[in-house]
Design an enzyme around this catalytic site. Structure first.
Site, PDB file in Angstrom:
ATOM      1  NE  ARG A 121      -3.971  -2.045   2.046  1.00  0.00           N
ATOM      2  CZ  ARG A 121      -3.761  -3.084   2.843  1.00  0.00           C
ATOM      3  NH1 ARG A 121      -2.764  -3.066   3.709  1.00  0.00           N
ATOM      4  NH2 ARG A 121      -4.551  -4.118   2.788  1.00  0.00           N
ATOM      5  CE  LYS A 143       0.017  14.028 -14.486  1.00  0.00           C
ATOM      6  NZ  LYS A 143      -0.291  14.277 -15.903  1.00  0.00           N
ATOM      7  CD  GLU A 185       8.216  17.370 -22.793  1.00  0.00           C
ATOM      8  OE1 GLU A 185       7.528  18.332 -22.381  1.00  0.00           O
ATOM      9  OE2 GLU A 185       7.740  16.418 -23.453  1.00  0.00           O
ATOM     10  CE  LYS A 227       5.828  17.775 -14.421  1.00  0.00           C
ATOM     11  NZ  LYS A 227       5.964  16.469 -15.020  1.00  0.00           N
ATOM     12  CD  GLU A 237      -2.902  16.764 -15.786  1.00  0.00           C
ATOM     13  OE1 GLU A 237      -2.296  15.786 -15.354  1.00  0.00           O
ATOM     14  OE2 GLU A 237      -2.920  17.098 -16.980  1.00  0.00           O
ATOM     15  NE  ARG A 241       1.079  17.655 -12.917  1.00  0.00           N
ATOM     16  CZ  ARG A 241       1.499  16.756 -12.021  1.00  0.00           C
ATOM     17  NH1 ARG A 241       1.053  16.791 -10.794  1.00  0.00           N
ATOM     18  NH2 ARG A 241       2.373  15.835 -12.361  1.00  0.00           N
ATOM     19  CG  ASN A 245      -1.201  18.790 -21.076  1.00  0.00           C
ATOM     20  OD1 ASN A 245      -0.304  17.977 -20.860  1.00  0.00           O
ATOM     21  ND2 ASN A 245      -2.359  18.748 -20.459  1.00  0.00           N
ATOM     22  CG  HIS A 248       2.294  17.622 -24.601  1.00  0.00           C
ATOM     23  ND1 HIS A 248       3.194  18.663 -24.510  1.00  0.00           N
ATOM     24  CD2 HIS A 248       2.950  16.523 -24.126  1.00  0.00           C
ATOM     25  CE1 HIS A 248       4.323  18.213 -23.978  1.00  0.00           C
ATOM     26  NE2 HIS A 248       4.215  16.929 -23.746  1.00  0.00           N
ATOM     27  CG  HIS A 252      -0.496  13.516 -26.900  1.00  0.00           C
ATOM     28  ND1 HIS A 252      -1.120  14.145 -25.844  1.00  0.00           N
ATOM     29  CD2 HIS A 252       0.691  13.087 -26.416  1.00  0.00           C
ATOM     30  CE1 HIS A 252      -0.355  14.075 -24.766  1.00  0.00           C
ATOM     31  NE2 HIS A 252       0.761  13.450 -25.092  1.00  0.00           N
ATOM     32  CG  HIS A 265       6.641  12.737 -25.910  1.00  0.00           C
ATOM     33  ND1 HIS A 265       5.273  12.796 -26.046  1.00  0.00           N
ATOM     34  CD2 HIS A 265       6.971  13.660 -24.980  1.00  0.00           C
ATOM     35  CE1 HIS A 265       4.793  13.710 -25.215  1.00  0.00           C
ATOM     36  NE2 HIS A 265       5.804  14.255 -24.555  1.00  0.00           N
TER      37      HIS A 265
HETATM   38  N1  LIG Z   1       5.317  10.664 -15.009  1.00  0.00           N
HETATM   39  C1  LIG Z   1       5.309  11.717 -15.781  1.00  0.00           C
HETATM   40  O1  LIG Z   1       4.916  12.805 -15.358  1.00  0.00           O
HETATM   41  C2  LIG Z   1       5.807  11.592 -17.192  1.00  0.00           C
HETATM   42  C3  LIG Z   1       6.037  12.751 -17.949  1.00  0.00           C
HETATM   43  C4  LIG Z   1       6.532  12.615 -19.233  1.00  0.00           C
HETATM   44  C5  LIG Z   1       6.808  11.357 -19.749  1.00  0.00           C
HETATM   45  N2  LIG Z   1       6.567  10.251 -18.989  1.00  0.00           N
HETATM   46  C6  LIG Z   1       6.853   8.908 -19.496  1.00  0.00           C
HETATM   47  O2  LIG Z   1       8.254   8.781 -19.688  1.00  0.00           O
HETATM   48  C7  LIG Z   1       8.495   7.759 -20.649  1.00  0.00           C
HETATM   49  C8  LIG Z   1       9.598   8.194 -21.575  1.00  0.00           C
HETATM   50  O3  LIG Z   1      10.766   8.424 -20.833  1.00  0.00           O
HETATM   51  P1  LIG Z   1      12.201   8.594 -21.531  1.00  0.00           P
HETATM   52  O4  LIG Z   1      12.081   9.501 -22.687  1.00  0.00           O
HETATM   53  O5  LIG Z   1      13.162   8.904 -20.467  1.00  0.00           O
HETATM   54  O6  LIG Z   1      12.445   7.161 -22.193  1.00  0.00           O
HETATM   55  P2  LIG Z   1      13.069   5.800 -21.594  1.00  0.00           P
HETATM   56  O7  LIG Z   1      12.902   5.706 -20.150  1.00  0.00           O
HETATM   57  O8  LIG Z   1      12.529   4.709 -22.433  1.00  0.00           O
HETATM   58  O9  LIG Z   1      14.627   5.976 -21.906  1.00  0.00           O
HETATM   59  C9  LIG Z   1      15.037   6.052 -23.247  1.00  0.00           C
HETATM   60  C10 LIG Z   1      16.192   5.099 -23.542  1.00  0.00           C
HETATM   61  O10 LIG Z   1      17.390   5.639 -23.007  1.00  0.00           O
HETATM   62  C11 LIG Z   1      18.094   4.656 -22.247  1.00  0.00           C
HETATM   63  N3  LIG Z   1      18.836   5.400 -21.218  1.00  0.00           N
HETATM   64  C12 LIG Z   1      18.342   5.973 -20.113  1.00  0.00           C
HETATM   65  N4  LIG Z   1      19.294   6.675 -19.496  1.00  0.00           N
HETATM   66  C13 LIG Z   1      20.422   6.535 -20.216  1.00  0.00           C
HETATM   67  C14 LIG Z   1      21.737   7.042 -20.082  1.00  0.00           C
HETATM   68  N5  LIG Z   1      22.083   7.892 -19.107  1.00  0.00           N
HETATM   69  N6  LIG Z   1      22.659   6.675 -21.007  1.00  0.00           N
HETATM   70  C15 LIG Z   1      22.308   5.861 -22.044  1.00  0.00           C
HETATM   71  N7  LIG Z   1      21.077   5.364 -22.231  1.00  0.00           N
HETATM   72  C16 LIG Z   1      20.145   5.711 -21.321  1.00  0.00           C
HETATM   73  C17 LIG Z   1      17.004   3.754 -21.725  1.00  0.00           C
HETATM   74  O11 LIG Z   1      17.525   2.496 -21.411  1.00  0.00           O
HETATM   75  C18 LIG Z   1      16.050   3.710 -22.919  1.00  0.00           C
HETATM   76  O12 LIG Z   1      16.469   2.772 -23.843  1.00  0.00           O
HETATM   77  C19 LIG Z   1       7.174   7.477 -21.328  1.00  0.00           C
HETATM   78  O13 LIG Z   1       6.665   6.238 -20.893  1.00  0.00           O
HETATM   79  C20 LIG Z   1       6.275   8.594 -20.837  1.00  0.00           C
HETATM   80  O14 LIG Z   1       4.914   8.214 -20.745  1.00  0.00           O
HETATM   81  C21 LIG Z   1       6.071  10.359 -17.721  1.00  0.00           C
HETATM   82 ZN   LIG Z   2       5.827  15.738 -23.073  1.00  0.00          ZN
END
Ligand SMILES: NC(=O)c1ccc[n+]([C@@H]2O[C@H](COP(=O)([O-])OP(=O)(O)OC[C@H]3O[C@@H](n4cnc5c(N)ncnc54)[C@H](O)[C@@H]3O)[C@@H](O)[C@H]2O)c1
Ligand SMILES: [Zn+2]
Length: 360
Positions: A121, A143, A185, A227, A237, A241, A245, A248, A252, A265
């Site tokens: 939990r 999130k 971003e 942020k 949100e 917040r 977007n 976006h 999207h 993205h």
């Molecule tokens: N929670 C939130 O508020 C929020 C906001 C925006 C995006 N997201 C989510 O984030 C995700 C995308 O995240 P991302 O863009 O970081 O992608 P990711 O986590 O898939 O990382 C991208 C790639 O980079 C590699 N990698 C990571 N760090 C590295 C480093 N230092 N050196 C070499 N390789 C490295 C990873 O292994 C992966 O293959 C999506 O699922 C999206 O929905 C969440």
């Molecule tokens: Zn984004």
């Protein structure tokens, strides 16, 4: 090291930003009085060198560390993977006093944050973001979640971390396209709230692209601060917040139209910001010169990099967007660098013209 405090009452936490911080994680978590046994979740490719450096630092500080890995890629943000991780953590004898640490990009952060939100939990979560996107965006705000076959991020929870440590040196090994996508971003944060950040990006573009640690530290700090302020004002949100977007709504649609994988993205959001700026100029909200600055800066960063699909191919995806209420698109528009406004867009022709402005 810079520290930003996210003020959310008893859910408040610090974001540390700097160089060579993962070697000091053991010291940085000490004030949190975590349990002795910690779970550390990362990808196999990040386990060396980063994971072992983090684990060594925690062990030096007296912790027992169970290191678990998940395969890279969006597919790992699944309920199945959350179950697999949860079971592995229980079998490793993590208890209710334990904390979970995520080391990686947004996939690791969202997945391990979700497991931390639900295991027993809810146990404390610490995020060590290693992509630019994760450092400036996904690690801040609480999130967490996973995808369903029916859509992204459909199952999740708000679970604020106890600490975020962004080590900009880890960004050195990030693939170029991931790095540039993360920059989008940062540009977005400048556009919506921080003209000084936007100007720094313009002035320091070379240092940023060369991944100069000092320059990265400043832009990550400014980005996180924005942020953090938005999340403080609107943790769940409910309204404000939504300014995050910016870019976006169209972004999207571009991702969906081209197919996930064909465009990142960030690249899609770069298109989305240009369309939002074009709409804003057409409505007389944004000076043309500011839209030109946005386009120049993105171009300097090699963005969007992929052509914008035709207006016809985007339209069907836009009305199905969760921001479309009763067929009316809710847009985040700009009043110029550093300022946003919200407005509905009823007129499909207006949108089509803005899309054409960007395609030209
Ligand atoms: N929670 C939130 O508020 C929020 C906001 C925006 C995006 N997201 C989510 O984030 C995700 C995308 O995240 P991302 O863009 O970081 O992608 P990711 O986590 O898939 O990382 C991208 C790639 O980079 C590699 N990698 C990571 N760090 C590295 C480093 N230092 N050196 C070499 N390789 C490295 C990873 O292994 C992966 O293959 C999506 O699922 C999206 O929905 C969440
Ligand atoms: Zn984004």
């Amino acid at each position: 090291m810079d520290t930003i405090r996210v003020n959310l009452g008893n859910r408040g936490y610090d974001i540390h930003i700097g160089s060579d911080l993962i070697t000091q994680v053991g010291d940085l978590v000490q004030p949190l009085s975590l349990g002795r046994h910690l779970g550390l979740v990362t990808h196999p490719a990040l386990a060396e060198p980063y994971g072992s450096v983090v684990a060594d630092s925690l062990r030096r500080a007296g912790h027992e560390v169970s290191l678990l890995t998940v395969p890279p890629g969006e597919e790992s943000k699944s309920l199945e993977e959350a179950v697999r991780l949860s079971r592995a953590l229980v079998r490793a004898r993590l208890d209710r006093g334990s904390a979970l640490i995520g080391l990686g990009g947004g996939v690791i952060g969202d997945l391990s944050g979700f497991v931390a939100a639900t295991l027993y939990r809810g146990i404390p979560f610490i995020n060590l973001p290693t992509t630019l996107l994760a450092q400036v965006d996904s690690s801040v705000g609480g999130k967490t979640g996973v995808n369903l076959p029916e859509g992204k991020n459909l199952v999740g929870a708000f679970h604020q971390p106890h600490l975020v440590v962004a080590d900009v040196l880890t960004l050195r090994t990030l693939p170029e396209r991931e790095f540039r996508s993360g920059l989008v971003e940062v540009v977005k944060h400048g556009m919506i709230a921080d003209p000084v950040l936007f100007q720094r990006l313009e002035e320091q573009a070379d240092g940023i692209l060369a991944r100069d640690p000092g320059t990265l530290q400043e832009i990550v700090r400014r980005s996180c601060a924005i942020k953090a302020r938005v999340v403080e004002a609107d943790e769940r949100e409910a309204g404000l917040r939504a300014m995050l977007n910016f870019g976006h709504t169209v972004g999207h649609a571009v991702e969906a139209a081209l197919g996930y994988g064909a465009i990142t993205h960030g690249e899609a959001v770069a298109h989305g910001m240009l369309v939002a700026a074009a709409l804003s100029v057409r409505r007389g909200l944004c000076p043309e010169a500011d839209a030109v600055r946005l386009r120049r800066l993105l171009t300097r960063f090699g963005l969007p990099g992929v052509p914008l699909p035709s207006p016809e191919s985007l339209e069907t995806y836009m009305v199905s967007d969760k921001k479309a209420r009763d067929g009316v698109l809710q847009f985040v528009l700009t009043r110029g660098v550093g300022s946003v406004t919200f407005a509905p867009v009823f007129d499909r022709d207006e949108l089509r013209l803005a899309l054409q402005d960007v395609r030209r």
